[in-house]
Design an enzyme around this catalytic site. Structure first.
Site, PDB file in Angstrom:
ATOM      1  N   ASP A  98       0.614  -1.216   0.079  1.00  0.00           N
ATOM      2  CA  ASP A  98      -0.084  -0.059  -0.154  1.00  0.00           C
ATOM      3  C   ASP A  98       0.906   1.230  -0.077  1.00  0.00           C
ATOM      4  O   ASP A  98       1.274   1.785   1.073  1.00  0.00           O
ATOM      5  CB  ASP A  98      -0.843   0.113   1.229  1.00  0.00           C
ATOM      6  CG  ASP A  98      -1.856   0.966   1.076  1.00  0.00           C
ATOM      7  OD1 ASP A  98      -2.278   1.726   0.049  1.00  0.00           O
ATOM      8  OD2 ASP A  98      -3.068   0.910   2.031  1.00  0.00           O
ATOM      9  N   PHE A 207      -9.612   3.664   7.470  1.00  0.00           N
ATOM     10  CA  PHE A 207     -11.029   4.415   8.343  1.00  0.00           C
ATOM     11  C   PHE A 207     -11.147   5.791   7.987  1.00  0.00           C
ATOM     12  O   PHE A 207     -10.140   6.467   7.491  1.00  0.00           O
ATOM     13  CB  PHE A 207     -11.016   4.228   9.658  1.00  0.00           C
ATOM     14  CG  PHE A 207      -9.791   4.704  10.276  1.00  0.00           C
ATOM     15  CD1 PHE A 207      -9.913   6.079  10.542  1.00  0.00           C
ATOM     16  CD2 PHE A 207      -8.918   3.991  10.722  1.00  0.00           C
ATOM     17  CE1 PHE A 207      -8.824   6.741  11.398  1.00  0.00           C
ATOM     18  CE2 PHE A 207      -7.719   4.452  11.271  1.00  0.00           C
ATOM     19  CZ  PHE A 207      -7.635   5.765  11.783  1.00  0.00           C
ATOM     20  N   GLU A 209     -12.678   8.987  10.482  1.00  0.00           N
ATOM     21  CA  GLU A 209     -12.939   8.927  11.876  1.00  0.00           C
ATOM     22  C   GLU A 209     -13.172  10.402  12.497  1.00  0.00           C
ATOM     23  O   GLU A 209     -12.425  11.241  12.110  1.00  0.00           O
ATOM     24  CB  GLU A 209     -11.856   8.346  13.100  1.00  0.00           C
ATOM     25  CG  GLU A 209     -12.160   8.402  14.223  1.00  0.00           C
ATOM     26  CD  GLU A 209     -11.197   7.516  15.308  1.00  0.00           C
ATOM     27  OE1 GLU A 209     -10.817   6.303  15.035  1.00  0.00           O
ATOM     28  OE2 GLU A 209     -10.339   8.185  15.795  1.00  0.00           O
ATOM     29  N   ASN A 332       3.974   4.855   4.426  1.00  0.00           N
ATOM     30  CA  ASN A 332       4.643   3.709   3.607  1.00  0.00           C
ATOM     31  C   ASN A 332       5.360   4.280   2.469  1.00  0.00           C
ATOM     32  O   ASN A 332       4.506   4.499   1.311  1.00  0.00           O
ATOM     33  CB  ASN A 332       3.453   2.710   3.192  1.00  0.00           C
ATOM     34  CG  ASN A 332       3.252   1.987   4.133  1.00  0.00           C
ATOM     35  OD1 ASN A 332       3.576   1.953   5.464  1.00  0.00           O
ATOM     36  ND2 ASN A 332       2.067   0.873   3.614  1.00  0.00           N
ATOM     37  N   HIS A 406       3.630   5.185  13.801  1.00  0.00           N
ATOM     38  CA  HIS A 406       2.867   5.389  12.820  1.00  0.00           C
ATOM     39  C   HIS A 406       1.198   5.092  13.388  1.00  0.00           C
ATOM     40  O   HIS A 406       0.333   5.180  12.688  1.00  0.00           O
ATOM     41  CB  HIS A 406       2.960   5.007  11.549  1.00  0.00           C
ATOM     42  CG  HIS A 406       2.382   3.475  11.312  1.00  0.00           C
ATOM     43  ND1 HIS A 406       2.751   2.444  12.207  1.00  0.00           N
ATOM     44  CD2 HIS A 406       1.613   2.844  10.456  1.00  0.00           C
ATOM     45  CE1 HIS A 406       2.177   1.280  11.840  1.00  0.00           C
ATOM     46  NE2 HIS A 406       1.554   1.509  10.818  1.00  0.00           N
TER      47      HIS A 406
END
Lengths: 483, 133
Positions: A98, A207, A209, A332, A406
């Site tokens: 990813d 997500f 949030e 990443n 992270h």
């Protein structure tokens, strides 16, 4: 199996596995963890994976691992490795499938207390406007030529097409567009997967949030970021979707041959790599940056949809319902940066996999308002627990290649979590605590149970105590949208 | 022949065993679909011709599973019949059969090479596969 006796203690929060531990290591492993967090680390194979990562040709300094580290595949999650540019290697597996998975934080002037009666409707709208789940199409579909422009221009494409503001771009890492992106090096298959998925959350631990800013630890820094105690904020956590996954898959497969051509010996095939100045290495860097630009646009489109949900919910009910960007970070990525090693400035490729860039005050590339305080570091917690806003420090530049943690970091396997927790019960429990949940998969929700993760507060205390990041604010969840 | 989920901190992993490479590919695919909770839908069966070549048996296994994941995402088809596939050395070819896919509940981002090693065993072959999720 690595045991506690193999480690040398540097300080209360720092440990080392010396280069002499195994004959094929090109540098030591530095671990940021308290004694308690270290016990979690020693319970899986993360340190073996960190030792394996030290065998990457051209490694500079230590492979550094963060307190949220856990076992991954090939390279540990929470790991940082720098290789000398351009003759050292780049390893796609040390960045992850990813590419540019990351977090965006939006702040607001909306008081959480007055917003409470509307949160259920807000969660429903966010769920409606922000597509989530496996293989789901995104908000926007583009043609292949349009996609190629977007892969090159990153968030500038979104600005041109009305999905972003100039302020959004200024407060995105790299301005939302990595230079050196080469869409020609992205496969047709990756492009086909990506062209329909722009503006989609995906599944797993991704997500959106809605939070309340619960506590402020640094008034100056919080004020510069536009974060005020008691107000709403939003986190968006996702990455480059199928396009990024395919880019990494293509190059991990391609590099199986490259390691033979360049006679590179590695302890794990998932670490396959190629010199950055080789045709294979150059091609991957161009493709990786393209995928990273896709991820920036993906989060931008989701931010655009989030703003729509906020406007429809709060316009007329709140004086100012606008969401401003605090920052957008990648956790990443492989980035070419200059770092000081033993008094000498060296250009390196910093591989961060589940680690956040945490540049200190005055670092190049930060927006002017963050030059004084350092780069915002966004640390989402597990579902239902706190998240943190930190800033990078001068110490992080010297000791961790300008990197910090992270997230909370998993400690329980998904198979065990599935047996121990039930998604529907978890949703009710979180609901009883005032957290509105929208989730596409109850099995997926169970795997993301908060107890499957480490305590994010302990992780943040560790990086704070170690001096590689500084606390600014703590967020508490009010609504969570998951795929 | 069979597969079993094994523990992994962050991702998914399965242990697969079979008499030969063809069986190992079939069981690996079944194990992968189990992990994703793939749900087939009623509808006409579909066939696709597959032709893959790789550096070695492990690379071929990864390429095969990646191909199935891609077809599930791009064509919404769930392939589960590999009886007409043949494997010779590093090449795989033949027809795969499947049907419409209603949904996949949990996402696999990629099939990894992490410690991927197809080994000979008493009953034939075995391998552990780690999936990035």
């Amino acid at each position: 199996m690595i045991t506690f006796n193999d480690l040398t203690q540097i300080s209360e929060t720092e440990w080392e596995i010396p280069q002499s531990f195994r004959s094929d290591m090109r540098g030591p492993v530095r671990i940021f963890a308290t004694r308690e967090l270290l016990d979690h680390v020693l319970s899986d194979k993360s340190l073996e994976q960190a030792v394996n990562a030290t065998t990457l040709p051209g490694l500079v300094g230590a492979v550094t691992v963060m307190p949220d580290m856990h076992q991954g595949y090939g390279f540990p999650i929470g790991g940082v490795a720098a290789t000398e540019f351009p003759q050292g290697v780049v390893s796609p597996g040390a960045i992850g499938y990813d590419i540019n998975c990351g977090v965006r934080l939006l702040g607001s002037q909306i008081e959480a207390e007055s917003a409470k009666p509307h949160l259920d409707m807000l969660a429903t709208r966010l769920n409606q406007y922000c597509p989530s789940g496996v293989g789901k199409d995104g908000i926007v579909k583009v043609s292949i030529p349009e996609l190629e422009r977007l892969l090159k221009d990153g968030t500038k494409w979104a600005l041109k097409n009305g999905y972003a503001t100039k302020a959004d771009l200024a407060r995105t890492e790299e301005g939302g567009a990595f230079k050196g992106a080469d869409p020609r090096k992205v496969s047709k298959r990756a492009k086909n997967r990506g062209r329909t998925q722009l503006g989609s959350l995906g599944a797993g631990n991704h997500f959106i949030e809605v939070d309340i800013v619960q506590e402020i630890y640094d008034e100056d820094a919080a004020s510069i970021m536009g974060l005020q105690k008691g107000n709403l904020a939003v986190q968006i956590h996702t990455g480059s979707r199928g396009l990024g996954h395919q880019v990494c898959t293509d190059y991990v497969r391609e590099f199986q041959g490259a390691v033979r051509r360049y006679n590179i010996q590695l302890p794990d095939r998932e670490l396959v790599c190629a010199p950055m100045d080789s045709p294979e290495g150059t091609a991957y860097l161009g493709a990786m940056r393209s995928a990273a630009n896709f991820a920036f646009v993906n989060r931008q489109l989701l931010a655009h949809a989030t703003r729509r949900a906020f406007e429809e919910t709060f316009a007329g009910k709140s004086k100012n319902w606008h969401l401003h960007q605090v920052y957008d970070i990648t956790h990443n990525m492989g980035k070419i940066e200059v770092h000081e090693i033993k008094g000498e400035k060296i250009k390196v490729c910093v591989h961060r996999k589940g680690a956040t860039r945490a540049f200190g005050p005055g670092a190049p590339g930060l927006p002017p308002e963050y030059q004084k305080i350092g780069q915002p570091v966004l640390v989402p917690g597990s579902m239902g627990t706190s998240s943190w806003v930190l800033v990078g420090t001068q110490d992080s530049m010297m000791r961790s290649f300008g990197s910090s943690c992270h997230g909370a970091g998993r400690m329980m396997s998904r198979s065990k979590a599935k047996k121990e927790f039930r998604g529907d019960i978890l949703r009710h429990e979180l609901g009883d605590r005032g957290i509105h949940i929208r989730a596409g998969s109850m099995k997926g929700l169970a795997e993301e149970a908060p107890d499957a993760y480490k305590d994010v507060n302990a992780v943040v205390e560790t990086v704070s105590q170690a001096g590689i990041a500084r606390k600014v604010a703590r967020l508490k969840p009010l609504a969570v949208i998951k795929g | 022949m069979g597969y079993k989920e094994i523990s992994h901190t962050a991702d998914w992993s399965i242990h697969v065993w079979a008499e030969d490479i063809q069986g190992l590919l079939t069981e690996s695919a079944r194990g992968m679909w189990m992990l994703t909770s793939a749900d087939p839908a009623d509808g006409p069966r579909a066939e696709r011709e597959l032709s893959l070549e790789a550096y070695d048996a492990e690379s071929l296994l990864v390429a095969f599973l990646e191909e199935l994941l891609y077809l599930s995402e791009s064509e919404k088809l769930l392939f589960d019949d590999f009886s007409a596939l043949s494997v010779e050395g590093r090449k795989l070819s033949g027809i795969i059969g499947g049907g419409p896919l209603r949904s996949i509940e949990k996402e696999i981002k990629a099939v990894t090479f992490h410690n991927l090693d197809i080994r000979e065993s008493k009953g034939g072959l075995e391998v552990e596969i780690v999936f990035d999720v």
